[in-house]
Each structure stands twice: as C-alpha cells, then as structure tokens.
Design an enzyme around this catalytic site. Sequence first.
Site, PDB file in Angstrom:
ATOM      1  N   TYR A 118       0.857  -1.177   0.000  1.00  0.00           N
ATOM      2  CA  TYR A 118       0.000   0.000   0.000  1.00  0.00           C
ATOM      3  C   TYR A 118       0.901   1.237   0.000  1.00  0.00           C
ATOM      4  O   TYR A 118       1.406   1.654   1.027  1.00  0.00           O
ATOM      5  CB  TYR A 118      -0.912   0.030   1.220  1.00  0.00           C
ATOM      6  CG  TYR A 118      -1.938  -1.060   1.303  1.00  0.00           C
ATOM      7  CD1 TYR A 118      -2.255  -1.859   0.206  1.00  0.00           C
ATOM      8  CD2 TYR A 118      -2.629  -1.292   2.485  1.00  0.00           C
ATOM      9  CE1 TYR A 118      -3.222  -2.846   0.298  1.00  0.00           C
ATOM     10  CE2 TYR A 118      -3.591  -2.281   2.583  1.00  0.00           C
ATOM     11  CZ  TYR A 118      -3.881  -3.058   1.491  1.00  0.00           C
ATOM     12  OH  TYR A 118      -4.838  -4.049   1.594  1.00  0.00           O
TER      13      TYR A 118
ATOM     14  N   LEU B  44     -18.082  -2.986   1.634  1.00  0.00           N
ATOM     15  CA  LEU B  44     -19.153  -2.122   1.137  1.00  0.00           C
ATOM     16  C   LEU B  44     -19.346  -2.261  -0.363  1.00  0.00           C
ATOM     17  O   LEU B  44     -19.951  -1.401  -1.009  1.00  0.00           O
ATOM     18  CB  LEU B  44     -18.872  -0.661   1.490  1.00  0.00           C
ATOM     19  CG  LEU B  44     -18.707  -0.359   2.980  1.00  0.00           C
ATOM     20  CD1 LEU B  44     -18.412   1.116   3.207  1.00  0.00           C
ATOM     21  CD2 LEU B  44     -19.946  -0.769   3.743  1.00  0.00           C
TER      22      LEU B  44
END
Length: 302
Positions: free
Chosen positions: A60, A207
């Site tokens: 990341y 989500l």
Amino acid sequence: MIEESFVLGGELPVRRLGYGTAQLTGPGYWGPRGAARDAVAVLRRAVERGVTLIDTADNYGPSVAEELVAQALYPFPPGLVIATKGGVVRTGDSAWHVDGRPESLRAMCEASLRRLRLDAIDLYQLHRLDPAVPMAEQLGALDELRTEGKIRLIGLDTVTAEQLAAAVESTSIASVQNRFNLLDRDSLPLLELCEARGIAFLPWFPLGNGSLTADPVCTAVAAAHGATPGQVALAWLLHRSPVLCPTPGTGTLAHLEENLDAGAVRLSEAELALLEAGQETVPEAGQEGAAEAGQESGQDAR
C-alpha cells in the site's frame, strides 16, 4: 446477540470491526493520499474509538501505509493487533505482480518489521498465493519466520476453500481475506470452512466498493434505523457470521465515525432475511441504530 470480539488464532482478542489502511494511499494504492497529518488523525481516532485490529500491507503505497501506522500509533498501546501482508510487489499505479519465493517473503517481512518498528508482527498474511511457487514452500517460509519470533500468526488472502483446506494441513492459519459482502457471496464455501475451523474471515470490499451504499434494500433498512446504507452493509456482516471481522477503510474522520457506528446497528431477523433475499420492502418497525454520519465516496479499503 452479536459477538463483539474474536480471538485470532486462539491467542489475540480483537474487536470484530477493525480498520483497513489502503485508503490512506493514493489512486491505485500508489503514493500518499494526502497530508500525513490527516492519515495520522484517522488512525489515532480509530484507536480512540476502540479499534483493536489495524490491517495494512507492505504494497500500500508501497510502504506508505505501514509507515503511517507507525508514525501515528507507535509505541503501540497494549491490545492493539497490527496485521500486515506480503507477497505482492507494486510497481506503479494499479500495477503489481506476485512474488512468493521464500527469500522474497522473508525480505518483505523483515522490511515490514522495520517500517512498523516491531519485533514481531501479530498477523502476517500472504497477500496472494504465487502459482509459480509450491504452496508448501510459501507457507514454510512463513512458518520459519514464526519459529524465529518475527511473526505470531499466519493469514492468507484471496484463496479458495480447497486451498485453505490444503494450507491447514501444512500449518496453522489464523485468518483469511477474501472479497465478501451483501451482494458478493462467492466465498461462502470459504466462510463455512472458516466457521468450522475457527478461522477469522476479514472480508475485503465489505461495502462492495461503494455499490452497497446505493442498494435499495440497504437504503430501506437504513431508513428504519436512522442509519446509512453503508452502516447496514457492515452490520449485516457482523450479524452474518461470528468469524467475519470487517476492516473497512477510509481516509476521512467523518467516514471513519460512520463506519465504526455500524457496530451499534442491530438488525431484526426479518430485516436480515430481506437483506439476504435482496427484497425491496422492509418491516415498518425497526430498532434504533447508529445515527447517520458523513459519507465518503463509498469505496472501502483493500
């Protein structure tokens, strides 16, 4: 009754609703997202709100998210579990390749230890199985690191139920990470195996990468609770299985508060059935849930 916590690997208790760090980086997980002070504020607030599981990865940024975790939270408070991942090499915006060679995994793990300022990583996850390297060699490298005290628990990311079944024959596995949410349940066989084995399942894109925030069923159920669709999507995961430990990510304080308030949403059996079936009508009665909070773009961290 929802279990609020889970014990990783039978050793490390964590609150099931954690925090993921990918959205502290820029588009395509490349470079920083914005000012470091903003990321530090989000990380510190997550811990203030009771988060005890921080999920990050060496690629990341690359390196950016791990460095921010250390900048914000070191020295780490007692009971805070830091999970990171290795095995993926990011070479540009949305460009990456898998490297599961034992020498590479060792080098990645040791680099993560330095960035995180840790003597041992609580949960070290193989970010992808390398098809060019036998699984036994990849898991063997992690086992060696565990024997040396550099990692405590081993996890896997993006595996099939068959691969997990093979992996647990070689070593103990504390967690898996796969895509799983209300609209994407392809990993249900994996979830069922995790339940049978007591293995944590950290769903990524909880989500639906933003799609669930516009889902009509989530929206209708949310209205009955004074909540947001995203909160309902997270609450569904917490209700769905006691081994599911979502770590939704965000780069803003407002969205962090919204996500963490999802733990207060209690869904009825009727609402759960409607969400499972994808129907578009909900019962009139609904328990009070979390208050509506600010919504970010709707994407969740990976």
